[in-house]
Design a protein around this motif. Structure first.
Motif, PDB file in Angstrom:
ATOM      1  N   ASN A   1      -1.259   6.085  10.023  1.00 43.60           N
ATOM      2  CA  ASN A   1      -0.062   5.251  10.155  1.00 43.60           C
ATOM      3  C   ASN A   1       0.247   4.524   8.852  1.00 43.60           C
ATOM      4  O   ASN A   1       1.398   4.359   8.465  1.00 43.60           O
ATOM      5  N   GLN A   2      -0.811   4.090   8.183  1.00 43.07           N
ATOM      6  CA  GLN A   2      -0.655   3.327   6.943  1.00 43.07           C
ATOM      7  C   GLN A   2      -0.225   4.197   5.783  1.00 43.07           C
ATOM      8  O   GLN A   2       0.685   3.831   5.015  1.00 43.07           O
ATOM      9  N   TRP A   3      -0.839   5.367   5.643  1.00 46.82           N
ATOM     10  CA  TRP A   3      -0.622   6.177   4.448  1.00 46.82           C
ATOM     11  C   TRP A   3       0.325   7.349   4.666  1.00 46.82           C
ATOM     12  O   TRP A   3       1.083   7.703   3.758  1.00 46.82           O
ATOM     13  N   TYR A   4       0.324   7.968   5.831  1.00 43.27           N
ATOM     14  CA  TYR A   4       1.180   9.131   6.068  1.00 43.27           C
ATOM     15  C   TYR A   4       2.546   8.750   6.640  1.00 43.27           C
ATOM     16  O   TYR A   4       3.566   9.329   6.267  1.00 43.27           O
ATOM     17  N   PHE A   5       2.559   7.776   7.551  1.00 40.72           N
ATOM     18  CA  PHE A   5       3.812   7.423   8.212  1.00 40.72           C
ATOM     19  C   PHE A   5       4.344   6.075   7.741  1.00 40.72           C
ATOM     20  O   PHE A   5       5.209   5.484   8.373  1.00 40.72           O
TER      21      PHE A   5
ATOM     22  N   VAL B   1      -9.851 -10.972  -3.106  1.00 41.77           N
ATOM     23  CA  VAL B   1      -8.897  -9.859  -3.170  1.00 41.77           C
ATOM     24  C   VAL B   1      -7.602 -10.322  -2.528  1.00 41.77           C
ATOM     25  O   VAL B   1      -7.570 -10.650  -1.338  1.00 41.77           O
ATOM     26  N   GLN B   2      -6.560 -10.362  -3.319  1.00 44.17           N
ATOM     27  CA  GLN B   2      -5.258 -10.843  -2.832  1.00 44.17           C
ATOM     28  C   GLN B   2      -4.229  -9.735  -2.951  1.00 44.17           C
ATOM     29  O   GLN B   2      -3.991  -9.204  -4.036  1.00 44.17           O
ATOM     30  N   GLN B   3      -3.622  -9.350  -1.835  1.00 44.41           N
ATOM     31  CA  GLN B   3      -2.560  -8.343  -1.832  1.00 44.41           C
ATOM     32  C   GLN B   3      -1.218  -9.028  -2.086  1.00 44.41           C
ATOM     33  O   GLN B   3      -0.840  -9.953  -1.359  1.00 44.41           O
ATOM     34  N   ASN B   4      -0.495  -8.546  -3.103  1.00 41.36           N
ATOM     35  CA  ASN B   4       0.744  -9.200  -3.544  1.00 41.36           C
ATOM     36  C   ASN B   4       1.976  -8.322  -3.428  1.00 41.36           C
ATOM     37  O   ASN B   4       3.015  -8.648  -3.996  1.00 41.36           O
ATOM     38  N   GLN B   5       1.882  -7.187  -2.741  1.00 41.75           N
ATOM     39  CA  GLN B   5       3.059  -6.333  -2.600  1.00 41.75           C
ATOM     40  C   GLN B   5       4.174  -7.100  -1.886  1.00 41.75           C
ATOM     41  O   GLN B   5       3.932  -7.915  -1.011  1.00 41.75           O
ATOM     42  N   LEU B   6       5.413  -6.804  -2.283  1.00 36.85           N
ATOM     43  CA  LEU B   6       6.558  -7.552  -1.758  1.00 36.85           C
ATOM     44  C   LEU B   6       6.881  -7.182  -0.323  1.00 36.85           C
ATOM     45  O   LEU B   6       7.432  -7.966   0.430  1.00 36.85           O
ATOM     46  N   GLN B   7       6.569  -5.921   0.052  1.00 36.53           N
ATOM     47  CA  GLN B   7       6.856  -5.525   1.421  1.00 36.53           C
ATOM     48  C   GLN B   7       6.079  -6.409   2.393  1.00 36.53           C
ATOM     49  O   GLN B   7       5.001  -6.889   2.088  1.00 36.53           O
ATOM     50  N   ASN B   8       6.662  -6.615   3.553  1.00 38.97           N
ATOM     51  CA  ASN B   8       5.987  -7.406   4.576  1.00 38.97           C
ATOM     52  C   ASN B   8       4.937  -6.527   5.245  1.00 38.97           C
ATOM     53  O   ASN B   8       5.039  -6.168   6.421  1.00 38.97           O
ATOM     54  N   LYS B   9       3.923  -6.186   4.475  1.00 40.51           N
ATOM     55  CA  LYS B   9       2.938  -5.229   4.940  1.00 40.51           C
ATOM     56  C   LYS B   9       1.595  -5.540   4.300  1.00 40.51           C
ATOM     57  O   LYS B   9       1.518  -5.784   3.093  1.00 40.51           O
ATOM     58  N   ILE B  10       0.569  -5.527   5.116  1.00 36.01           N
ATOM     59  CA  ILE B  10      -0.790  -5.712   4.616  1.00 36.01           C
ATOM     60  C   ILE B  10      -1.549  -4.409   4.855  1.00 36.01           C
ATOM     61  O   ILE B  10      -1.559  -3.873   5.960  1.00 36.01           O
ATOM     62  N   PHE B  11      -2.169  -3.901   3.821  1.00 37.53           N
ATOM     63  CA  PHE B  11      -2.934  -2.661   3.924  1.00 37.53           C
ATOM     64  C   PHE B  11      -4.364  -2.955   4.359  1.00 37.53           C
ATOM     65  O   PHE B  11      -4.954  -3.963   3.961  1.00 37.53           O
ATOM     66  N   THR B  12      -4.912  -2.077   5.164  1.00 33.39           N
ATOM     67  CA  THR B  12      -6.324  -2.114   5.505  1.00 33.39           C
ATOM     68  C   THR B  12      -7.074  -1.272   4.482  1.00 33.39           C
ATOM     69  O   THR B  12      -6.826  -0.070   4.353  1.00 33.39           O
ATOM     70  N   LEU B  13      -7.986  -1.903   3.750  1.00 31.08           N
ATOM     71  CA  LEU B  13      -8.633  -1.248   2.615  1.00 31.08           C
ATOM     72  C   LEU B  13     -10.153  -1.327   2.729  1.00 31.08           C
ATOM     73  O   LEU B  13     -10.730  -2.424   2.684  1.00 31.08           O
ATOM     74  N   PRO B  14     -10.825  -0.203   2.874  1.00 31.24           N
ATOM     75  CA  PRO B  14     -12.287  -0.190   2.755  1.00 31.24           C
ATOM     76  C   PRO B  14     -12.656  -0.197   1.279  1.00 31.24           C
ATOM     77  O   PRO B  14     -12.240   0.692   0.524  1.00 31.24           O
ATOM     78  N   ILE B  15     -13.409  -1.196   0.863  1.00 35.90           N
ATOM     79  CA  ILE B  15     -13.681  -1.380  -0.565  1.00 35.90           C
ATOM     80  C   ILE B  15     -15.183  -1.347  -0.827  1.00 35.90           C
ATOM     81  O   ILE B  15     -15.950  -2.085  -0.203  1.00 35.90           O
TER      82      ILE B  15
ATOM     83  N   GLU C   1     -20.272  -2.694   1.059  1.00 38.24           N
ATOM     84  CA  GLU C   1     -19.042  -2.153   1.623  1.00 38.24           C
ATOM     85  C   GLU C   1     -18.345  -3.252   2.410  1.00 38.24           C
ATOM     86  O   GLU C   1     -18.946  -3.871   3.306  1.00 38.24           O
ATOM     87  N   VAL C   2     -17.060  -3.519   2.082  1.00 41.44           N
ATOM     88  CA  VAL C   2     -16.295  -4.556   2.767  1.00 41.44           C
ATOM     89  C   VAL C   2     -14.933  -3.997   3.166  1.00 41.44           C
ATOM     90  O   VAL C   2     -14.508  -2.932   2.698  1.00 41.44           O
ATOM     91  N   TRP C   3     -14.247  -4.741   4.039  1.00 47.61           N
ATOM     92  CA  TRP C   3     -12.895  -4.367   4.448  1.00 47.61           C
ATOM     93  C   TRP C   3     -11.939  -5.505   4.105  1.00 47.61           C
ATOM     94  O   TRP C   3     -12.169  -6.657   4.469  1.00 47.61           O
ATOM     95  N   ASN C   4     -10.886  -5.154   3.407  1.00 50.32           N
ATOM     96  CA  ASN C   4      -9.809  -6.093   3.105  1.00 50.32           C
ATOM     97  C   ASN C   4      -8.676  -5.830   4.105  1.00 50.32           C
ATOM     98  O   ASN C   4      -8.037  -4.783   4.061  1.00 50.32           O
ATOM     99  N   LYS C   5      -8.452  -6.799   5.022  1.00 46.07           N
ATOM    100  CA  LYS C   5      -7.448  -6.610   6.068  1.00 46.07           C
ATOM    101  C   LYS C   5      -6.400  -7.728   6.088  1.00 46.07           C
ATOM    102  O   LYS C   5      -5.493  -7.705   6.913  1.00 46.07           O
ATOM    103  N   LYS C   6      -6.547  -8.686   5.199  1.00 43.51           N
ATOM    104  CA  LYS C   6      -5.615  -9.817   5.178  1.00 43.51           C
ATOM    105  C   LYS C   6      -4.950  -9.923   3.814  1.00 43.51           C
ATOM    106  O   LYS C   6      -5.365  -9.304   2.844  1.00 43.51           O
ATOM    107  N   ARG C   7      -3.931 -10.762   3.754  1.00 39.77           N
ATOM    108  CA  ARG C   7      -3.238 -10.986   2.476  1.00 39.77           C
ATOM    109  C   ARG C   7      -4.227 -11.462   1.427  1.00 39.77           C
ATOM    110  O   ARG C   7      -4.211 -11.020   0.284  1.00 39.77           O
ATOM    111  N   ILE C   8      -5.122 -12.389   1.813  1.00 42.06           N
ATOM    112  CA  ILE C   8      -6.173 -12.864   0.910  1.00 42.06           C
ATOM    113  C   ILE C   8      -7.494 -12.800   1.660  1.00 42.06           C
ATOM    114  O   ILE C   8      -7.626 -13.344   2.755  1.00 42.06           O
ATOM    115  N   ASP C   9      -8.464 -12.109   1.084  1.00 47.50           N
ATOM    116  CA  ASP C   9      -9.809 -12.041   1.649  1.00 47.50           C
ATOM    117  C   ASP C   9     -10.815 -12.511   0.600  1.00 47.50           C
ATOM    118  O   ASP C   9     -10.681 -12.187  -0.592  1.00 47.50           O
TER     119      ASP C   9
END
Length: 830
Positions: A481-485, A509-523, A537-545
């Motif tokens: 849903n995040q990457w393909y659609f 880790v702060q996500q700053n993209q302008l779209q009203n969208k937060i990506f789920t990122l395994p880091i 191994e961590v997961w970034n799921k919020k605007r600021i983690d």
């Protein structure tokens, strides 16, 4: 299909150098009505089963005279009508074949679609054979191309009357997206599949190539021959292919199947140098996919003036003529190897399993794009694979407008529009993330499952997700849903802080993209303490983690996204000391590249100097070349200068040698006259060209003499651009014919021609003959107009400001009003 990436690279540089006013001059009002039109799967009313074509070619008129027998059946519901795509043809007859007898049928034809009234209502269980006699007239059909396909008239006659002695006579086709129906009445949709038989009447002096196997040849005793090609496995109409021309055929073998290279005879001796890794590629792809090459043969051919980079016609891949490289050119490496890998991989992803609609084209193109990374990783090592992946990431990130597009795109203006940096490069990087997420074993097992479950059928992103979930046992809706659609990518700011009292290191880790969208990122994060690597191994799921890790001492380095797999735009602040540690303890190519880029900005720092010194001896040529570029050529110390001389002479990579020569030339040191003169004789085009440019800076007379002599020989690549630039700079209009010819014969989609345009324009400053001058202007305009429309807003300022406007300025200053008028006449079109 292999897109041309050269303009993706060049227009980035152009756009950075063009002024805002330049770009405003070419701004167009965007039509957004298409954004409301859903582009779904083509409805199937009748299903293709088998296609038989009997065709001959009228070289005088550039036409195909054909008869086609289409065996079909209703798909779900009974039907009494048949609609076929047939663009710009003369339809002579339509009928139904029964018991070898043809019964005429009523039909209507609007120039695009022929609608045939069948003799009765057919049930889904009943097959029938439609017959059409027609003439295809591709040169009269007005079509539109795209970034991937510069023209879409389907059938191409190249120099059909032989009037151009420098150009061979050829016929070839290009089906994708829906160009097959310009030369063959067919249901021209990607979710149709058919077996085929082509009976082609061709001049006896030429060879033909088509899908499947050549089963029979019949000599007509009149200077022509019938070649019968049969394809026993079903594939999509856009993959139907034919070519006719004067080629040598060089044959290899793989597991008893023919692997052949149709090549212009001038390059016959280089055939295996160009294509010879194909059997090894087949073996590698079979191994990782667990599925044998599914087709009866594999042939490759090239075509002059081909409208794309290459095309994966089933069993008969077509390449642009840039694949043709002479022995000296190949000294610099086979520049087409990744394209050869790309088109081959399509024979699993694209040909065996075909995107069921153009909206899902990424399930063809992202895999072919990523296959280049896989092949280079396998054949040339981890660094080479990571560099290929990195290039794809940079191509995509360089185009901010593409962040607005979904990967699976159900809304688009023209179907050709989906052949872009999103479907290819972004899709390839998403596959790289998916591979890293699930691991190699599950990744390749999932690809195997996807292919097995959908072979000789259609593929979609949903089916791909299903295959991955079946193999991994995991819910991957969030990823797809995040990457393909969805669209876009994260813009992240990464900060770190050491907390000595708590003995912790804090990573924000702060996500700053302008779209009203937060990506789920395994880091993946590596924290280095006292030289030891500690992995988390961590997961970034919020605007600021915020993430805290134990650290008894200040970390040597913190490496976020330690395997460098995430598709994101990253802004990270670290000290030069940390980057130096990163370089010397690097686990991958991008780690080292990041350190060098930071060192470039801190040349007086001792850590930076240590990094660059070590990088000059790095095992990977790209790192060595980038390190050379980092130095200020006017401030080299003796040791570094001596290292550059050694690299220019002996480095195993000609690209590194080229960079070393360029760096030495920046010193304008006349002590290097002998070195540069010697290197102008090097067997490498790029080394000799760099040496000639370097020599021109310190001994223009000697450089002009060498350039003049070289102009009588066959030259390519940088040597060609160097020679023409020097002759244009120091010569007069008497050199026009040579330079114009060199400019004209270059492929319109090559970097070489692009770089040569400025030098050609400078020569026109000196041309006074109106006819000669107009010819030169026309050649520049023709080149400009070959660039896909979507790149024009960036490329036009280059042609207008850097080339034509400069010519105009010179001619105005000279008072040559007749020549001024010639330039003014074309500027509005620029």
């Amino acid at each position: 299909m292999r897109k041309f990436l050269i303009f993706n690279l060049l227009v980035i540089a152009i756009s950075l150098n063009a002024t805002a006013q330049d770009r405003q001059d070419f701004k167009e009002v965007e039509d957004t009505s298409w954004k409301k039109e859903y582009r779904g799967i083509p409805t199937i009313e009748n299903e293709l089963v088998h296609t038989k074509l009997v065709a001959s070619f009228n070289y005088t008129k550039s036409e195909l005279n054909g008869e086609v027998w289409l065996n079909l059946r209703p798909y779900l519901n009974a039907t009494s009508t048949l609609s076929l795509d047939a663009k710009g043809m003369d339809i002579h007859q339509a009928g139904l074949m029964m018991n070898n007898k043809m019964t005429a049928l009523k039909y209507t034809y609007d120039g695009l679609i022929i609608k045939i009234q069948l003799d009765k209502t057919y049930k889904p269980s009943e097959k029938y054979t439609a017959y059409i006699k027609y003439t295809a007239k591709p040169n009269e059909f007005k079509s539109k191309g795209s970034a991937a396909i510069s023209n879409a008239k389907g059938l191409y006659f190249i120099n059909p009357l032989g009037k151009d002695s420098s150009m061979p006579i050829q016929i070839w086709t290009q089906g994708e997206t829906e160009g097959t129906s310009v030369w063959l009445p067919i249901i021209d949709k990607p979710n149709q599949k058919s077996t085929q038989e082509f009976q082609l009447t061709v001049p006896s002096k030429y060879v033909s190539l088509s899908n499947g196997l050549l089963t029979k040849q019949i000599d007509n005793k009149n200077g022509t021959r019938v070649d019968i090609w049969k394809m026993d496995l079903p594939h999509a109409p856009y993959l139907f292919f034919l070519a006719v021309g004067d080629y040598a055929i060089v044959k290899d073998d793989y597991k008893g199947k023919e692997v052949s290279y149709y090549i212009e005879k001038e390059y016959e001796k280089q055939a295996r140098q160009i294509y010879g890794k194909t059997p090894a590629m087949i073996a590698y792809y079979e191994d990782i996919l667990g599925i044998d090459f599914p087709w009866a043969k594999y042939a490759q051919i090239s075509g002059r003036e081909f409208v794309s980079g290459a095309m994966e016609n089933t069993t008969a891949t077509m390449h642009n003529d840039m694949v043709l490289q002479d022995a000296r050119e190949l000294k610099d490496g086979n520049g087409w190897e990744s394209t050869i890998a790309h088109e081959l991989f399509h024979h699993w992803f694209g040909d065996l399993v075909t995107a069921e609609s153009w909206s899902n084209i990424t399930v063809n193109e992202s895999f072919a794009d990523y296959s280049e990374t896989l092949w280079l990783e396998h054949s040339k090592g981890k660094d080479a694979g990571e560099y290929e992946n990195y290039k794809g990431l940079r191509y995509y990130l360089s185009s901010p407008a593409d962040a607005e597009k979904d990967l699976v795109r159900f809304f688009y203006k023209e179907r050709e529009d989906v052949f872009d940096l999103v479907s290819y490069q972004k899709g390839g990087r998403i596959l790289n993330m998916l591979r890293h997420l699930v691991g190699d074993k599950a990744f390749f097992a999932s690809l195997h499952t996807y292919l097995e479950e959908n072979k000789f059928g259609s593929g979609t992103a949903i089916k791909l997700k299903s295959a991955f979930e079946k193999v991994t046992g995991k819910d991957l809706n969030w990823f797809f849903n995040q990457w393909y659609f969805g669209s876009g990518h994260p813009y992240v700011r990464i900060e770190q802080k050491y907390m000595p009292i708590e003995k912790k290191v804090l990573i924000i880790v702060q996500q700053n993209q302008l779209q009203n969208k937060i990506f789920t990122l395994p880091i993946g994060i590596d924290v280095y303490l006292a030289g030891q690597r500690n992995h988390y191994e961590v997961w970034n799921k919020k605007r600021i983690d915020s993430f805290y890790f134990d650290a008894a001492t200040l970390p040597d380095n913190v490496n976020v996204d330690n395997d460098k797999t995430l598709l994101w735009f990253k802004d990270e602040s670290k000290t030069m000391s940390e980057y130096a540690f990163q370089y010397f303890n690097a686990r991958n190519f991008i780690d080292r590249l990041e350190a060098i880029n930071e060192a470039t900005e801190n040349l007086t720092d001792k850590n930076a100097q240590a990094v660059l010194k070590a990088a000059l001896k790095d095992s990977f040529y790209i790192i060595r070349a980038r390190a050379i570029q980092s130095y200020n050529p006017t401030a080299l110390d003796e040791a570094t200068e001596n290292t550059f001389v050694q690299l220019a002479n002996t480095d195993p990579s000609n690209e590194v040698r080229e960079q070393a020569i360029d760096a030495l030339s920046g010193s304008y040191n006349e002590d290097y006259i002998d070195l540069f003169t010697s290197l102008t004789k090097d067997s490498s085009y790029i080394v000799s060209g760099a040496a000639l440019d370097a020599l021109e800076k310190i001994d223009s007379s000697a450089a002009l003499s060498i350039a003049t002599k070289a102009s009588t020989q066959k030259i390519k690549k940088r040597l060609n651009t160097s020679v023409t630039a020097i002759l244009a700079k120091y010569g007069d209009e008497n050199i026009f014919d040579f330079i114009a010819k060199q400019f004209e014969i270059l492929n319109d989609q090559s970097a070489e021609k692009f770089y040569m345009t400025v030098a050609f324009g400078q020569l026109l400053h000196k041309v006074n003959n109106p006819n000669t001058f107009k010819k030169g202007i026309d050649l520049i305009v023709k080149f400009r107009e070959s660039i896909p429309k979507e790149y024009r807003s960036q490329s036009d300022p280059y042609f207008n400001t850097r080339v034509l406007a400069e010519i105009l300025k010179v001619k105005k200053a000279k008072g040559q009003q007749d020549l001024v008028d010639i330039v003014i006449a074309v500027i509005p079109r620029m």
